[in-house]
Design a protein around this motif. Structure first.
Motif, PDB file in Angstrom:
ATOM      1  N   TYR A 186       0.793  -1.431  -0.065  1.00 30.03           N
ATOM      2  CA  TYR A 186      -0.038  -0.076   0.092  1.00 30.03           C
ATOM      3  C   TYR A 186       0.922   1.348  -0.153  1.00 30.03           C
ATOM      4  O   TYR A 186       1.906   1.356   0.712  1.00 30.03           O
ATOM      5  CB  TYR A 186      -0.900  -0.091   1.398  1.00 30.03           C
ATOM      6  N   SER A 187       0.241   2.258  -0.581  1.00 30.51           N
ATOM      7  CA  SER A 187       0.896   3.565  -0.452  1.00 30.51           C
ATOM      8  C   SER A 187       0.541   4.430   0.791  1.00 30.51           C
ATOM      9  O   SER A 187      -0.362   3.852   1.498  1.00 30.51           O
ATOM     10  CB  SER A 187       0.488   4.455  -1.895  1.00 30.51           C
ATOM     11  N   PRO A 188       1.278   5.380   1.166  1.00 27.23           N
ATOM     12  CA  PRO A 188       0.862   5.771   2.434  1.00 27.23           C
ATOM     13  C   PRO A 188      -0.453   6.574   2.504  1.00 27.23           C
ATOM     14  O   PRO A 188      -0.922   6.583   3.828  1.00 27.23           O
ATOM     15  CB  PRO A 188       1.988   7.063   2.242  1.00 27.23           C
ATOM     16  N   ASP A 189      -1.204   6.639   1.466  1.00 27.76           N
ATOM     17  CA  ASP A 189      -2.709   7.223   1.451  1.00 27.76           C
ATOM     18  C   ASP A 189      -3.578   5.847   1.535  1.00 27.76           C
ATOM     19  O   ASP A 189      -4.750   5.907   1.496  1.00 27.76           O
ATOM     20  CB  ASP A 189      -2.955   8.001   0.424  1.00 27.76           C
ATOM     21  N   GLY A 190      -3.018   4.526   1.504  1.00 28.39           N
ATOM     22  CA  GLY A 190      -3.742   3.519   1.637  1.00 28.39           C
ATOM     23  C   GLY A 190      -4.014   2.594   0.383  1.00 28.39           C
ATOM     24  O   GLY A 190      -4.882   1.627   0.508  1.00 28.39           O
ATOM     25  N   ASN A 191      -3.589   3.433  -0.654  1.00 33.63           N
ATOM     26  CA  ASN A 191      -4.066   2.516  -1.880  1.00 33.63           C
ATOM     27  C   ASN A 191      -3.414   1.380  -2.264  1.00 33.63           C
ATOM     28  O   ASN A 191      -1.933   1.267  -1.885  1.00 33.63           O
ATOM     29  CB  ASN A 191      -4.088   3.774  -3.021  1.00 33.63           C
TER      30      ASN A 191
END
Length: 309
Positions: free
Chosen positions: A119-124
């Motif tokens: 996941y990316s830091p924004d949760g995607n």
């Protein structure tokens, strides 16, 4: 996808352990539920967990485990470098099994089917893939058993793509290889990793493939166990089994990526090292007798074969 695959491995664990208890006829699996610590907060829970099932001292299985895990959290820096990412969170789930039979004429078997998300830091989700396979490690070579195991593997592959068996059989021969011994760990099977979306295969397609391989496991292994578990064996046969088990330990501790991942992500040690056999020998510079069945096995391990015409 992760909910779908988690439901699958939970069901598959029940199916496999029930079948193996019937094969053994004496011992039953004990169940151990465990929590993984949260890597950020330091709390004893919060990072996921798992359900380990272990069988020991049975009539057929000296030791074995069929474990499932669902873990998540911050990816350690060492693993971020390994995957080439930064500031990544992960989710990983899978079923892993290893069975070490008592009779030297029954092969050890390993299988694993897993799913991973980054996941990316924004949760995607930035990455997702499947991996796994199954492979056989005999102590004495019965060619009909090798052909049976590989035939079942090929049947599972062929219903999804005509090239899958050849491709993943070669990867298995390459991966389960003790380079420091210049010999394979066993006679192979299937190994696949980083199965991602392509023009030809969606993640749902890969799910169908991986679960079909998982569903084929009992068909690939149980008939071999039933055929060999009652064969009489000598102390010399048992000694050879324990020497070859030493090679199994060497691979798992030196080369296996699953062991490495578990140790570097604060995994549960008992479950990670469940794969190790209970009784092992390391003899200095040991060589089997020329022309013996033991030497016959070594020749195959040094020169992987095609088991299906």
């Amino acid at each position: 996808m992760k909910e779908q695959f988690v439901a699958y491995i939970r069901s598959l664990q029940n199916t496999i352990t029930t079948a193996l208890e019937a094969v053994d006829g004496v011992a039953a699996f004990t169940e151990d539920l465990w929590d993984r610590p949260d890597a950020v907060t330091g709390q004893t829970t919060g990072g996921g967990g798992g359900r380990s099932r272990v069988i020991e001292n049975g009539a057929v299985f000296e030791k074995g485990g069929v474990n499932i895990s669902e873990v998540h959290g911050k990816l350690p820096e060492s693993m971020q470098q390994y995957f080439g990412v930064t500031n990544a969170d992960f989710f990983a789930c899978g079923l892993s099994l290893v069975l070490h039979p008592k009779n030297p004429f029954v092969p050890t078997v390993h299988a694993n089917w897993r799913y991973f998300e980054l996941y990316s830091p924004d949760g995607n989700i930035v990455e997702q893939w499947f991996g796994g396979g199954q492979d056989l490690t005999p102590y004495y070579l019965f060619e009909e058993d090798a052909k049976h195991f590989h035939t079942v593997c090929k049947e599972a592959c062929d219903s999804h793509h005509p090239d899958f068996y050849e491709q993943y059989k070669k990867r298995c021969d390459t991966y389960f290889y003790n380079a420091h011994r210049e010999e394979a760990r066993g006679i192979g099977g299937l190994f696949f990793d980083y199965l991602k979306t392509t023009e030809d295969m969606s993640m749902q397609d890969w799910y169908a493939f991986v679960t079909e391989v998982g569903n084929s496991f009992l068909k690939s292994y149980v008939p071999i166990v039933e055929k060999r578990k009652g064969l009489p064996f000598s102390e010399a046969n048992r000694n050879w089994q324990e020497i070859r088990r030493g090679r199994y330990v060497e691979f798992n501790l030196v080369h296996d990526k699953g062991t490495l991942f578990g140790l570097r992500t604060n995994g549960r040690i008992e479950s990670i090292l469940m794969s190790l056999p209970p009784v092992v020998q390391w003899r200095y510079d040991y060589h089997p007798d020329v022309g013996s069945e033991e030497e016959k096995l070594l020749e195959v391990l040094k020169h992987p074969r095609e088991w299906i015409d």
